[in-house]
Structures are given as C-alpha cells and as structure tokens.
Scaffold this motif. Sequence first.
Motif, short mmCIF file in Angstrom:
data_model
loop_
_atom_site.label_atom_id
_atom_site.label_comp_id
_atom_site.label_asym_id
_atom_site.label_seq_id
_atom_site.Cartn_x
_atom_site.Cartn_y
_atom_site.Cartn_z
N ASN A 432 0.59 2.21 5.34
CA ASN A 432 0.13 1.41 5.72
C ASN A 432 -0.95 0.46 5.09
N VAL A 433 -1.59 1.77 4.99
CA VAL A 433 -3.47 1.28 3.62
C VAL A 433 -2.18 0.68 2.56
N ALA A 434 -1.43 1.04 2.16
CA ALA A 434 -1.70 0.96 0.32
C ALA A 434 -0.84 -1.00 0.59
N SER A 435 -0.16 -0.92 1.29
CA SER A 435 0.87 -2.32 1.82
C SER A 435 0.28 -3.39 1.93
N ALA A 436 -1.19 -3.06 2.67
CA ALA A 436 -2.14 -4.33 2.87
C ALA A 436 -3.25 -4.62 2.04
N LEU A 437 -3.27 -3.87 1.23
CA LEU A 437 -3.89 -3.58 -0.46
C LEU A 437 -3.06 -5.04 -1.20
N GLU A 438 -4.00 -4.78 -2.57
CA GLU A 438 -3.44 -6.16 -3.37
C GLU A 438 -2.14 -3.83 -4.27
N SER A 439 -1.10 -5.53 -4.83
CA SER A 439 -0.38 -4.30 -5.39
C SER A 439 -0.69 -3.53 -6.76
N ASP A 440 -0.61 -2.42 -6.86
CA ASP A 440 -1.09 -1.32 -8.07
C ASP A 440 -2.28 -0.40 -7.05
N PRO A 441 -2.19 -0.77 -6.12
CA PRO A 441 -3.71 0.07 -5.88
C PRO A 441 -4.52 1.40 -6.45
N ALA A 442 -5.97 1.80 -5.93
CA ALA A 442 -5.87 2.53 -6.26
C ALA A 442 -7.16 3.29 -5.62
N LEU A 443 -7.18 4.25 -5.16
CA LEU A 443 -7.53 5.44 -3.95
C LEU A 443 -8.56 6.83 -4.39
#
Length: 465
Positions: A432-443
């Motif tokens: 869910n976090v990744a889907s809310a971020l911009e494309s190709d996100p970093a953690l």
Amino acid sequence: MTTTLSGTENRADRRGSEYTFDATEEGASDEQIDESAAREATICVVGLGYVGLPLAVGFAQSNYRVVGYDVDETTVEQLQAGVDTTGDLSDDAIQDGDISYTTDAAQIGDADYVIIAVPTPIDDDDQPDLRYVESAATTVGSKMKPGTTVVLESTVYPGTTREVLAPALEEASDLTAGEGFFVGYSPERATPGDEAHGLADVVKVVGAQNEKVLDDVAALYESVVDAGVHRAPSIEVAEACKVVENTQRDLNIAFVNELSMALERMDVDADAVLEAAGTKWNFHDYRPGLVGGHCIPVDPYFLAHRSAREGFEPELVRTSRKVNESMPDHVAELTIKALNQCHKTLCESRVLVLGLSYKPGVGDIRSSKVANVVERLEEYDIDVTGFDPFADPEAVRDAFGIDVQEAVSFDGFDAVVVTTGHDEFERLDLENVASALESDPALVDTTGTFDETVAQDAGFVYRRI
C-alpha cells in the motif's frame, strides 16, 4: 582548588537535635529505626527533567516530603497544573504524595538532602560543559542549611564532585565540605520510554565522601530502589562507572556500524552476518544505526577529557565517536544511491523521513541524529518532509526546519527513509505504501524494520545499514 572531604559524623550524629529516632514498638530493629527516621527527611530535587522528575516522584510516592525545584518557569507551571512534562510518568503520578514544584530557591533550605540532576552537555569543541552544575551548586549553597547532604546525579567526569561541586557549594554557603555539609554522587541510569527499567528497577550506584555518609545516602536510595544499591568505594568510582557504561555501548555500536559499511562494499549482507555470528554463545548482539540521545554520544567525551588531562589519549574511544558521528552521512549516502538507482533527479526528489526522535517509543528530538541526516539530504536540494507519531510537530519544524506531517501520508514522495524504529512503523503494509508513492520508489531502512524480500516484492529499491 581540590576540596578534602573528611567529615566523620553520620546523619544521627550530626543532626541529633533535628531528628527523633524513636521506635514506635518496643524491640524495633535498627533497620526499622533507620526507616522511620528517613521518612522524616525532606528531599529537594534540583532539575526536573527526564532524570530529576522521576526521582522527585519516586521519593514522594515513598512517603517523603519532596520539593521539586527548577529554574524553568514553564516547566514548573505545567507540573503545578498536573501535567507530566516528561511523558514517562503520568499526570496522576506527578501529584502523588507530598510533593511541591517551585522556582523559589528559598525552599531548598527546607531540605535535608538535595539531589542535583541538571544537564551536563558538551560544547562545540566536544568538551564537558559543567556550567549547569556550577550554577546549581551556587544556588543550592546559598540556600541550604548546615548539615545538608548534597548528592550529584548529573553525568560528569571522575573528580567533578570534589573539584567542582564541593568548592562551589563551599563558596556559596561559607561552610566546609565534610563538616558543615556533606556530598555524595549517584549516577543517573534513567532510560526514557522503558517502563521495565524505572527508578525502582535498576541498581543504584552510590559514592560518598566517607563510609558513614555513604551508608546514610545508600539507605536513602535503598528506601526507593527495589533493585538495591551498590556502594562504590569512592566518589570517583561512582562518577567513572556512568561514563564507562555508555562508552562501552558506544564502542560496540561503532564496531557494528563500521562492520556494516565494510560488508556493504563487499556486497555481503551485514544483518545476515550478525544473525549467523549471534548463534555463538558468547557473541554480543549489537546492531548498526544512528547513535543519538543524551548519554551514548556524550559520555565518552567526559571520559576522554579526564583521561587526556592526565596525559593519556584514549584513541579507541575517540575513534568510536568518529565512526558513530559519521553515520548520518552514511544514511544520506545510502538514500542518494537508492534515488539514483531509481533514476530519480536529486534536486526534484521528495523524501519522507519516518521517525525524528532519537530512539523508539519516545518523542524527544533533542540530540537526535536524524536532524543531521536531513541536513545532508538538503545539501543535494532534496525536498525532505518528516513524520513521527510521538514527537511534537511544531517542535520538529523549529528544530529541523522541515515540513512535518500531522498524520502520515505517502502521496507524491519518491523515497521513504526509516530513521527511528517506532513499533507503529512495523504495521505498515509495504504494498500500500509503494502504491501511494511515485513510480519506482526507494525504501532506506536504517532500523532493519522491514524484510528486504518483502520490500522488493512490493516494488521498492531497498537499502539498509
């Protein structure tokens, strides 16, 4: 000036006219008599921060009359209004017992024991700053009555009680240490946010100017510390033990921090290495990370200062400090590498920093190394926003100079950097976090909160210390 502390009287000898050591029952033991006498004492705690306030409350809850003194009018007003200013006790607890909070130094004169628990930071040159101790000693000395016992709890280098505290008390009081008043030292071992290790639960180390004063002060602490009291053979031993405790932790954390950076360059998983090494019975489990707070990043400098004064430079202590102080740069570097791997333009990137306090479960942002991470990222024109479920947003805005979310939202960010391991973050659903971020996100997971495989499956470029 070095003051010789040589008094020989115990509390009963020197205050016989002030105390009634009657046993209420025939045949009462010496311990019962001492206990009865102790409860007649008035205790003043000077400095009502995360160390002093729990002390004041602990003594009040043990049926002592307590005066809590602080120079900060706002703090005292909040306490008088029934507000726990530390967040570690409760509003009910701070009013539990015969306790009064004041900025009126004259009330120090009511006390039989004065416990000083004021800050002892380091200055810009990493040297001990004892001005708060000196100021407190001057205030206490000018108000205390003859026969008072003054116990210092602030972190100091060995020798401070004799060389700094006692002379300041003498000058302000016109009394002689060991005759007109008495001194001891008991290092604080407070752990904010740790309910299992409160005042009553951790062994109290006590040092004093002679055996009789030591017994007197030890008995006082034994009445509130269930875990017991360790009698140090000298004041200097008690002073040194505090800085050694935290210097040891600093050294061990520095090792794993340096190890993690070395293994990263070898393309070896440091977390997996530590897990494997931990299967040996005598391996000590330390994990890499940012080293902030009021003790671990500060106390080694007190030890190094006193050692260097005697002509010995503790190189390992200083090197460990350098390693741990380099970690904000390393976290910023990991973030930049992750953004580059995601093909992000740094000056157009937005990063959400999760966790702004110096340790999990607390909201204290003072001495938090997250501020240094933010500063490094902003040097690359990265837009940084923060969120912390415990820290006061307005205080963070003022201290860090960044936007702070009142409730966490991941919309529009290119990367998430987890810098404080609050339990609340473990419950985040990475998909869910990744889907809310911009494309190709970093953690960037500096705390090891998330599993690398789970993060990668959710679509993150994942980095950790």
